[in-house]
Design a protein around this motif. Structure first.
Motif, short mmCIF file in Angstrom:
data_model
loop_
_atom_site.label_atom_id
_atom_site.label_comp_id
_atom_site.label_asym_id
_atom_site.label_seq_id
_atom_site.Cartn_x
_atom_site.Cartn_y
_atom_site.Cartn_z
N ARG A 68 0.89 -1.08 -0.11
CA ARG A 68 0.12 0.07 0.00
C ARG A 68 0.81 1.25 0.03
O ARG A 68 2.05 1.31 0.10
CB ARG A 68 -1.07 0.06 1.16
CG ARG A 68 -0.33 0.13 2.59
CD ARG A 68 -1.41 0.37 3.69
NE ARG A 68 -0.83 0.28 4.94
CZ ARG A 68 -1.35 0.80 5.97
NH1 ARG A 68 -2.40 1.51 5.83
NH2 ARG A 68 -1.05 0.64 7.04
N LYS A 69 0.25 2.50 -0.17
CA LYS A 69 0.98 3.69 -0.46
C LYS A 69 1.24 4.18 1.02
O LYS A 69 0.41 4.06 1.91
CB LYS A 69 0.21 4.64 -1.30
CG LYS A 69 0.17 4.36 -2.64
CD LYS A 69 1.29 4.68 -3.40
CE LYS A 69 1.11 4.59 -4.92
NZ LYS A 69 2.36 4.31 -5.56
N LEU A 70 2.42 4.73 1.08
CA LEU A 70 2.74 5.50 2.40
C LEU A 70 1.97 6.93 2.28
O LEU A 70 2.02 7.66 1.25
CB LEU A 70 4.17 5.90 2.34
CG LEU A 70 5.05 4.69 2.66
CD1 LEU A 70 6.74 4.94 2.58
CD2 LEU A 70 5.01 3.83 4.04
N LEU A 71 1.55 7.54 3.53
CA LEU A 71 0.78 8.81 3.31
C LEU A 71 1.76 9.72 3.84
O LEU A 71 3.20 9.33 4.50
CB LEU A 71 -0.16 8.57 4.43
CG LEU A 71 -1.60 7.76 4.14
CD1 LEU A 71 -2.57 7.82 5.11
CD2 LEU A 71 -1.90 8.08 2.77
N LEU A 72 1.65 11.10 3.55
CA LEU A 72 2.57 12.03 4.25
C LEU A 72 2.05 12.70 5.28
O LEU A 72 0.63 12.54 5.60
CB LEU A 72 2.82 13.04 3.08
CG LEU A 72 3.56 12.89 1.94
CD1 LEU A 72 3.57 13.82 0.91
CD2 LEU A 72 4.89 12.18 2.19
N PRO A 73 2.84 13.18 6.39
CA PRO A 73 2.06 13.50 7.67
C PRO A 73 1.27 14.87 7.46
O PRO A 73 1.80 15.59 6.44
CB PRO A 73 3.40 13.92 8.28
CG PRO A 73 4.57 13.73 7.85
CD PRO A 73 4.14 13.08 6.35
N ALA A 74 0.10 14.88 7.90
CA ALA A 74 -0.77 16.06 7.86
C ALA A 74 -0.03 17.37 7.97
O ALA A 74 0.63 17.25 9.02
CB ALA A 74 -2.12 15.83 8.29
N PRO A 75 -0.22 18.45 7.31
CA PRO A 75 0.49 19.42 7.71
C PRO A 75 0.28 20.18 8.94
O PRO A 75 1.26 20.74 9.53
CB PRO A 75 0.22 20.49 6.51
CG PRO A 75 -0.73 20.00 5.73
CD PRO A 75 -0.94 18.52 6.09
N GLU A 76 -1.10 20.04 9.38
CA GLU A 76 -1.54 20.39 10.88
C GLU A 76 -0.95 19.69 11.72
O GLU A 76 -1.10 19.81 13.24
CB GLU A 76 -2.91 20.74 10.81
CG GLU A 76 -3.86 19.51 11.10
CD GLU A 76 -4.10 18.83 9.22
OE1 GLU A 76 -4.97 17.99 9.23
OE2 GLU A 76 -3.46 19.34 8.36
N GLU A 77 -0.12 18.60 11.64
CA GLU A 77 0.29 17.70 12.50
C GLU A 77 1.92 17.80 12.53
O GLU A 77 2.41 16.64 12.55
CB GLU A 77 -0.06 16.21 12.38
CG GLU A 77 -1.53 16.00 12.82
CD GLU A 77 -1.67 14.43 12.45
OE1 GLU A 77 -1.83 13.76 13.48
OE2 GLU A 77 -1.84 13.99 11.68
N PRO A 78 2.58 18.92 12.85
CA PRO A 78 3.90 18.86 12.86
C PRO A 78 4.68 17.91 13.94
O PRO A 78 5.66 17.30 13.81
CB PRO A 78 4.41 20.12 13.05
CG PRO A 78 3.26 20.99 13.93
CD PRO A 78 1.88 20.13 13.24
N ALA A 79 3.92 17.82 14.99
CA ALA A 79 4.56 16.73 16.12
C ALA A 79 4.55 15.56 15.72
O ALA A 79 5.34 14.60 16.20
CB ALA A 79 3.59 16.96 17.32
N ARG A 80 4.07 14.98 14.59
CA ARG A 80 4.09 13.87 13.99
C ARG A 80 5.55 13.44 13.61
O ARG A 80 6.20 12.23 13.54
CB ARG A 80 3.17 13.30 13.00
CG ARG A 80 1.56 13.39 13.33
CD ARG A 80 1.12 12.01 14.07
NE ARG A 80 1.39 10.81 13.03
CZ ARG A 80 0.55 10.47 12.40
NH1 ARG A 80 -0.43 11.03 12.05
NH2 ARG A 80 0.75 9.09 11.46
N SER A 81 6.08 14.43 13.30
CA SER A 81 7.67 14.41 12.66
C SER A 81 8.46 15.63 12.98
O SER A 81 8.78 16.41 12.28
CB SER A 81 7.54 14.24 11.08
OG SER A 81 9.00 14.25 10.60
N PRO A 82 8.62 15.79 14.49
CA PRO A 82 9.00 16.83 15.18
C PRO A 82 10.44 17.53 14.31
O PRO A 82 10.44 18.66 13.97
CB PRO A 82 9.41 16.56 16.46
CG PRO A 82 8.84 15.22 16.65
CD PRO A 82 8.46 14.47 15.58
N GLY A 83 11.21 16.62 14.00
CA GLY A 83 12.52 17.41 13.50
C GLY A 83 12.34 17.77 11.92
O GLY A 83 13.28 18.63 11.50
N MET A 84 11.00 17.52 11.48
CA MET A 84 11.11 18.12 10.05
C MET A 84 10.72 19.56 10.11
O MET A 84 10.62 20.30 9.00
CB MET A 84 10.03 17.40 9.23
CG MET A 84 10.57 15.78 8.80
SD MET A 84 12.21 15.63 8.49
CE MET A 84 11.83 15.82 6.58
#
Ligand code: TXA
Ligand code: MG
Length: 337
Positions: free
Chosen positions: A217-233
């Motif tokens: 299946r396809k990977l999703l991208l983190p929702a922009p309103e959820e920066p805490a999902r990928s803090p370093g980015m």
């Protein structure tokens, strides 16, 4: 939230060979709570004992790392990785058996033994099993998980040569293990599997397409309103002192002309195809050769800084395979700030 600003440190200890004596003195330093720079297949890591809160504090301070940017724990085997998570779902089993050891980091709900200092209070933890023989020997000798961000000062390009790490971190590090140039040159791919979706938290040295094939299946991208999902980015990253500009082949020369017209010293990084058409610049490889671009990118940015250029105009490459990670890092380097 940022750690206190820090000055560039004074020159640290000379890098040592990763032979038996080198590995055992690095392992001892880690167990004593000191910091060690070591090679991985992606980039050099700045290691601290992963379950030692005082050592982790020292690590954040040494890098000037924002205190809300969690760390990756490195372990020697998939079994040790599973021990750091609360659960290990079927998709994690499949990714681990396909890609560990290797440049894949899996983010899952964390076991209570993982210190808050690693996860910055999140209920998930990032873990990977590196494939580099020196990293593996160090993990076995240390006998503890090693927390290791890239061994650069926060915001600078990741080090792909031991001297790049030493230039940034100097005497804040007890032992530098010299493993030669990093084989991949770009950080691991970070995948979040904590919820129902499989999320690409950071493109990296393992191609997204290969992961999607294993998952089916396809990977999703983190929702922009959820920066805490990928803090370093959310932080500016990967940036040399010179300003970075990203341009398609057809716009390179006009960008350079405009910058030079304003009196700036400009360097070009371009594909083999563009160089063959007469553009004068540094060349990591053919446009489609994302692996070659990844291998060269950070050391080129650091070398051009050392030459004192003001601006670096870099050609866009296709966002396929590892090329996606190259473009991700270039865009962040170009963000300014
Ligand atoms: O290849 C690599 O991954 C290198 C080598 C040394 O292993 N390490 C590395 O670490 O790149 P670092 O700290 O520079 O990047 C870690 C990334 C950051 O983007 C961070 O936000 C993300 O992993 N991360 C860590 N824990 C996380 C978590 N619980 N949830 C989401 N993202 C997390
Ligand atoms: Mg980093």
């Amino acid at each position: 939230m940022t750690a206190a600003p820090i000055d560039v440190p004074s020159a640290g200890p000379s890098p040592i060979a990763p032979d038996e004596a080198g590995i055992s003195s690095a392992a001892r330093a880690l167990r004593e709570g000191r910091l060690v720079v070591f090679p991985t297949e992606t980039v050099y890591g700045l290691g601290a004992s992963g379950l030692d809160a005082a050592a982790l504090d020292r690590l954040f301070l040494a890098k000037g790392r924002p205190l809300d940017n969690p760390l990756i724990l490195h372990v020697a085997s998939p079994e040790s990785a599973r021990d750091l998570y609360r659960t290990f779902p079927d998709e994690a089993v499949r990714l681990a058996s396909a890609f560990w050891p290797g440049p894949l980091t899996l983010v899952l709900s964390r076991d209570p033994k993982v210190p808050d200092a690693v996860t910055c209070g999140l209920d998930t933890v990032a873990v990977r099993v590196p494939s580099h023989p020196i990293a593996r020997a160090l993990l076995v000798a240390a006998g503890v998980p090693i927390a290791a961000p890239s061994a650069n000062l926060s915001g600078r390009p990741s080090p792909t040569r031991v001297e790049d790490a030493r230039a940034d971190l100097g005497d804040r590090v007890a032992v530098y293990l010299d493993g030669g140039p990093s084989p991949l040159g770009v950080e691991s791919t970070v995948i979040g599997l904590a919820g129902d979706a499989a999320v690409l938290l950071r493109p990296g040295g393992l191609a997204r397409e290969a992961i999607e094939e294993v998952l089916g299946r396809k990977l999703l991208l983190p929702a922009p309103e959820e920066p805490a999902r990928s803090p370093g980015m959310k932080y500016r990253h990967y940036a040399p002192r010179a300003r970075v500009h990203v341009a398609p082949e057809g716009e390179i020369l006009s960008r350079v002309a405009a910058l030079e017209g304003a009196g700036r010293r400009v360097a070009i990084v371009a594909s083999a195809e563009s160089i063959a058409r007469g553009i004068l610049g540094r060349c990591p490889g053919a446009r489609e050769d994302g692996e070659a671009w990844a291998r060269m990118l950070y050391s080129l940015l650091r070398d051009l800084d050392a030459e004192g250029v003001d601006d670096i105009v870099v050609e866009e490459v296709p966002e396929r395979g590892v090329g996606a990670a190259v473009m991700n890092r270039l865009r962040k380097a170009a963000q300014g700030g």
